[in-house]
Design a protein around this motif. Structure first.
Motif, mmCIF file in Angstrom:
data_model
loop_
_atom_site.group_PDB
_atom_site.id
_atom_site.type_symbol
_atom_site.label_atom_id
_atom_site.label_comp_id
_atom_site.label_asym_id
_atom_site.label_seq_id
_atom_site.Cartn_x
_atom_site.Cartn_y
_atom_site.Cartn_z
ATOM 1 N N THR A 1 32.928 43.624 42.815
ATOM 2 C CA THR A 1 34.194 42.984 42.422
ATOM 3 C C THR A 1 35.223 43.039 43.557
ATOM 4 O OG1 THR A 1 35.342 44.967 41.618
ATOM 5 C CG2 THR A 1 33.851 43.867 40.058
ATOM 6 N N ALA A 2 36.281 42.251 43.380
ATOM 7 C CA ALA A 2 37.376 42.241 44.352
ATOM 8 C C ALA A 2 38.089 43.593 44.390
ATOM 9 C CB ALA A 2 38.370 41.131 44.011
ATOM 10 N N TRP A 3 38.130 44.293 43.262
ATOM 11 C CA TRP A 3 38.715 45.647 43.230
ATOM 12 C C TRP A 3 37.890 46.588 44.108
ATOM 13 C CZ3 TRP A 3 42.803 48.387 42.649
ATOM 14 C CH2 TRP A 3 42.774 49.734 42.266
ATOM 15 N N GLY A 4 36.573 46.419 44.089
ATOM 16 C CA GLY A 4 35.695 47.199 44.955
ATOM 17 C C GLY A 4 35.964 46.918 46.426
ATOM 18 N N ARG B 1 44.368 36.491 47.011
ATOM 19 C CA ARG B 1 43.966 35.089 47.171
ATOM 20 C C ARG B 1 42.691 34.786 46.383
ATOM 21 N NH1 ARG B 1 45.607 35.958 52.839
ATOM 22 N NH2 ARG B 1 47.677 35.047 53.016
ATOM 23 N N LEU B 2 41.838 35.794 46.250
ATOM 24 C CA LEU B 2 40.576 35.598 45.506
ATOM 25 C C LEU B 2 40.820 35.391 44.011
ATOM 26 C CD1 LEU B 2 38.287 38.351 47.158
ATOM 27 C CD2 LEU B 2 38.285 35.895 47.637
ATOM 28 N N VAL B 3 41.892 35.976 43.492
ATOM 29 C CA VAL B 3 42.150 35.837 42.051
ATOM 30 C C VAL B 3 43.239 34.810 41.726
ATOM 31 C CG1 VAL B 3 41.357 38.156 41.435
ATOM 32 C CG2 VAL B 3 43.742 37.827 42.063
ATOM 33 N N ALA B 4 43.787 34.199 42.794
ATOM 34 C CA ALA B 4 44.892 33.242 42.584
ATOM 35 C C ALA B 4 44.393 32.009 41.824
ATOM 36 C CB ALA B 4 45.454 32.818 43.931
ATOM 37 N N ALA C 1 48.360 44.571 35.912
ATOM 38 C CA ALA C 1 47.711 43.304 35.565
ATOM 39 C C ALA C 1 46.883 42.783 36.744
ATOM 40 C CB ALA C 1 48.771 42.274 35.169
ATOM 41 N N ARG C 2 47.406 42.944 37.958
ATOM 42 C CA ARG C 2 46.678 42.482 39.138
ATOM 43 C C ARG C 2 45.427 43.331 39.393
ATOM 44 N NH1 ARG C 2 51.821 40.759 39.749
ATOM 45 N NH2 ARG C 2 52.317 39.083 41.218
ATOM 46 N N TRP D 1 55.212 48.258 37.911
ATOM 47 C CA TRP D 1 53.906 48.843 37.584
ATOM 48 C C TRP D 1 53.110 47.920 36.660
ATOM 49 C CZ3 TRP D 1 50.526 52.357 39.131
ATOM 50 C CH2 TRP D 1 49.474 52.704 38.276
ATOM 51 N N ASP D 2 53.783 47.318 35.657
ATOM 52 C CA ASP D 2 53.068 46.451 34.705
ATOM 53 C C ASP D 2 52.399 45.278 35.419
ATOM 54 O OD1 ASP D 2 53.845 48.115 32.701
ATOM 55 O OD2 ASP D 2 55.522 46.872 32.032
ATOM 56 N N GLY D 3 53.153 44.677 36.364
ATOM 57 C CA GLY D 3 52.590 43.562 37.129
ATOM 58 C C GLY D 3 51.455 44.027 38.022
#
Length: 321
Positions: free
Chosen positions: A272-275, A318-321, A209-210, A204-206
């Motif tokens: 955003t990428a989350w969106g 990949r967008l946040v890598a 963070a993502r 969950w922590d990882g």
């Protein structure tokens, strides 16, 4: 017809507005009754009648390599399976959570029966939660489901639910899929499954963070369109695969992303990428064409919808890598 034949829930009414509402902290016995899971899966040999048709009845023979599974209460048939098939009883799905709720701080939130009892599931909140940019809350859940028609191994998987829209995402990190699957050839060992899941609960922590990284990652319109095309282009034809793009799905997802989606205008999701991820997950969970809401939910958790959401998550990573 709604195929959530029976279901129980605690708290807010679930996605389709059906089900029996329970007060919090009910014992497993109450859940079994109210979720329509207080029956057993029985089995009998497959039999056939040989001989002349018409007025003379032929002799009855058994086919011992196969068995019919049926409900103990209504005697309704559920499926025909091989004699080696290991049944997981409805009660076992709820019993799985007994020590998790009594000792582990989990709370059962929904449980029920799909397709007349062919599929059984329960969803419990783990107590883990995050609020992205202070307003966009995502809670951690553990889903346990099984089928007695051969369509699903008994599957325990960590799932996140975004509160504003009830979108679900399987929590998958790196090599750990966040899920444990027990095929029906094997005996279901609840404690062994929990030991395997014990490793995944720390994921969950990882995952958190993502999610935060995705909510901080700005995306322009060109990148957003390219993202949706990558996620919603799939291979057709086995011998000579051809890339096919689902244009109507792309249009629908773009509209959700542009502001029509639940929670699309929150700071965490707008542009955003989350969106991007949430517009795809909302489409799969709530809008994708299906014979019924329950077929859509089934696909969103275990089938084609789940695959599309996983592709969206991978592309966003990949967008946040």
């Amino acid at each position: 017809m709604h195929l959530v034949n029976s279901m129980a829930y605690v708290g807010q009414q679930p996605w389709h507005g059906l089900g029996n509402q329970l007060a919090p902290k009910q014992p497993i016995e109450v859940w079994a009754k109210q979720a329509g899971m207080d029956w057993q899966i029985e089995s009998a040999d497959v039999c056939f009648i040989s001989g002349n048709a018409g007025s003379t009845l032929g002799s009855i023979h058994a086919f011992p390599e196969q068995k019919v599974l049926y409900r103990s209460d209504t005697k309704a048939p559920l499926s025909v399976v091989s004699s080696r098939y290991q049944v997981v009883q409805p009660r076992a799905i709820l019993e799985f959570y007994r020590d998790l709720t009594e000792i582990g701080g989990f709370e059962l939130e929904t449980a029920g029966v799909l397709k007349d009892g062919k599929k059984l599931w329960a969803l419990a909140r783990t107590g883990q939660s995050v609020s992205l940019k202070g307003k966009d809350t995502v809670n951690g859940y553990l889903l346990l489901a099984t089928a007695c028609d051969g369509t699903l191994a008994t599957t325990a998987q960590f799932t996140s639910v975004r509160v504003v829209c009830n979108n679900t995402l399987q929590i998958a990190l790196g090599d750990s899929a966040g899920a444990v699957k027990v095929p029906h050839r094997s005996q279901f060992d609840a404690q062994a499954v929990k030991r395997q899941l014990g490793i995944a609960i720390s994921s969950w922590d990882g995952f958190m963070a993502r999610m935060k990284a995705l909510s901080e990652c700005r995306v322009n319109d060109t990148a957003a369109e390219a993202f949706f095309r990558r996620v919603l282009t799939y291979q057709t034809g086995a011998s000579q695969p051809v890339a096919a793009t689902n244009d109507s799905a792309i249009k629908a997802v773009q509209a959700l992303y542009a502001g029509k989606g639940m929670g699309a205008t929150l700071a965490s999701a707008s542009g955003t990428a989350w969106g991007l991820v949430n517009s795809v997950s909302e489409y799969c969970d709530h809008h994708r064409r299906a014979r019924s809401d329950d077929h859509r939910r089934d696909a969103a958790w275990f089938g084609a919808g789940a695959d599309i959401k996983q592709r969206a998550w991978d592309e966003a990573m990949r967008l946040v890598a």
